[in-house]
Design a protein around this motif. Sequence first.
Motif, PDB file in Angstrom:
ATOM      1  N   UNK A   1       0.815  -1.216   0.000  1.00  0.00           N
ATOM      2  CA  UNK A   1       0.000   0.000   0.000  1.00  0.00           C
ATOM      3  C   UNK A   1       0.849   1.266   0.000  1.00  0.00           C
ATOM      4  N   UNK A   2       1.979   1.226   0.686  1.00  0.00           N
ATOM      5  CA  UNK A   2       2.817   2.419   0.825  1.00  0.00           C
ATOM      6  C   UNK A   2       4.174   2.151   0.196  1.00  0.00           C
ATOM      7  N   UNK A   3       5.167   1.866   1.031  1.00  0.00           N
ATOM      8  CA  UNK A   3       6.506   1.576   0.524  1.00  0.00           C
ATOM      9  C   UNK A   3       7.288   0.760   1.550  1.00  0.00           C
ATOM     10  N   UNK A   4       8.391   0.154   1.131  1.00  0.00           N
ATOM     11  CA  UNK A   4       9.182  -0.668   2.048  1.00  0.00           C
ATOM     12  C   UNK A   4       9.752   0.117   3.221  1.00  0.00           C
ATOM     13  N   UNK A   5      10.091   1.364   3.024  1.00  0.00           N
ATOM     14  CA  UNK A   5      10.649   2.168   4.106  1.00  0.00           C
ATOM     15  C   UNK A   5       9.686   2.305   5.265  1.00  0.00           C
ATOM     16  N   UNK A   6       8.437   2.521   4.961  1.00  0.00           N
ATOM     17  CA  UNK A   6       7.410   2.631   5.994  1.00  0.00           C
ATOM     18  C   UNK A   6       7.267   1.309   6.736  1.00  0.00           C
TER      19      UNK A   6
ATOM     20  N   UNK B   1       9.658  -6.314  -1.769  1.00  0.00           N
ATOM     21  CA  UNK B   1      10.033  -5.038  -2.388  1.00  0.00           C
ATOM     22  C   UNK B   1      10.530  -5.257  -3.817  1.00  0.00           C
ATOM     23  N   UNK B   2      11.293  -6.322  -4.041  1.00  0.00           N
ATOM     24  CA  UNK B   2      11.756  -6.626  -5.396  1.00  0.00           C
ATOM     25  C   UNK B   2      10.577  -6.987  -6.284  1.00  0.00           C
ATOM     26  N   UNK B   3       9.620  -7.731  -5.757  1.00  0.00           N
ATOM     27  CA  UNK B   3       8.436  -8.079  -6.546  1.00  0.00           C
ATOM     28  C   UNK B   3       7.654  -6.824  -6.918  1.00  0.00           C
ATOM     29  N   UNK B   4       7.567  -5.878  -6.003  1.00  0.00           N
ATOM     30  CA  UNK B   4       6.794  -4.663  -6.263  1.00  0.00           C
ATOM     31  C   UNK B   4       7.534  -3.691  -7.186  1.00  0.00           C
ATOM     32  N   UNK B   5       8.827  -3.513  -6.939  1.00  0.00           N
ATOM     33  CA  UNK B   5       9.580  -2.491  -7.663  1.00  0.00           C
ATOM     34  C   UNK B   5      10.442  -3.020  -8.792  1.00  0.00           C
TER      35      UNK B   5
ATOM     36  N   UNK C   1      14.599  -1.412  -5.135  1.00  0.00           N
ATOM     37  CA  UNK C   1      14.138  -1.938  -3.850  1.00  0.00           C
ATOM     38  C   UNK C   1      15.155  -1.642  -2.764  1.00  0.00           C
ATOM     39  N   UNK C   2      16.421  -1.761  -3.092  1.00  0.00           N
ATOM     40  CA  UNK C   2      17.490  -1.546  -2.120  1.00  0.00           C
ATOM     41  C   UNK C   2      17.507  -0.110  -1.605  1.00  0.00           C
ATOM     42  N   UNK C   3      17.001   0.818  -2.369  1.00  0.00           N
ATOM     43  CA  UNK C   3      16.987   2.226  -1.963  1.00  0.00           C
ATOM     44  C   UNK C   3      16.179   2.447  -0.687  1.00  0.00           C
TER      45      UNK C   3
END
Length: 98
Positions: free
Chosen positions: A33-38, A68-72, A78-80
Amino acid sequence: MLTASSGTATNHQPRNRAAQDVLRDRLLAELQEKDPGTALTHLQEATTKRPSLAKHCASIARALGRAAVQKYGAAHRAQAYSRPVCDTSFASGVAAAQ
């Protein structure tokens, strides 16, 4: 006497799921829904509030890395989102998903 049920079998999730499983599923949904950082920030907060979850932190962070790799797509994107949560587990999840 036992009788057989005439109804069809259904897949029910266990009512008493382990806290780490609930947390992992919630964070994976949040990542989508948001991002991996969250999601990583919330993982760190959860393990701080409930130290018993700390032993599951690495496996949850790896799962977030793979998601994250699947999403981005590209691993460098994703590593960012990497955060200093559970050492390098997020990064190893990213690398494993390549």
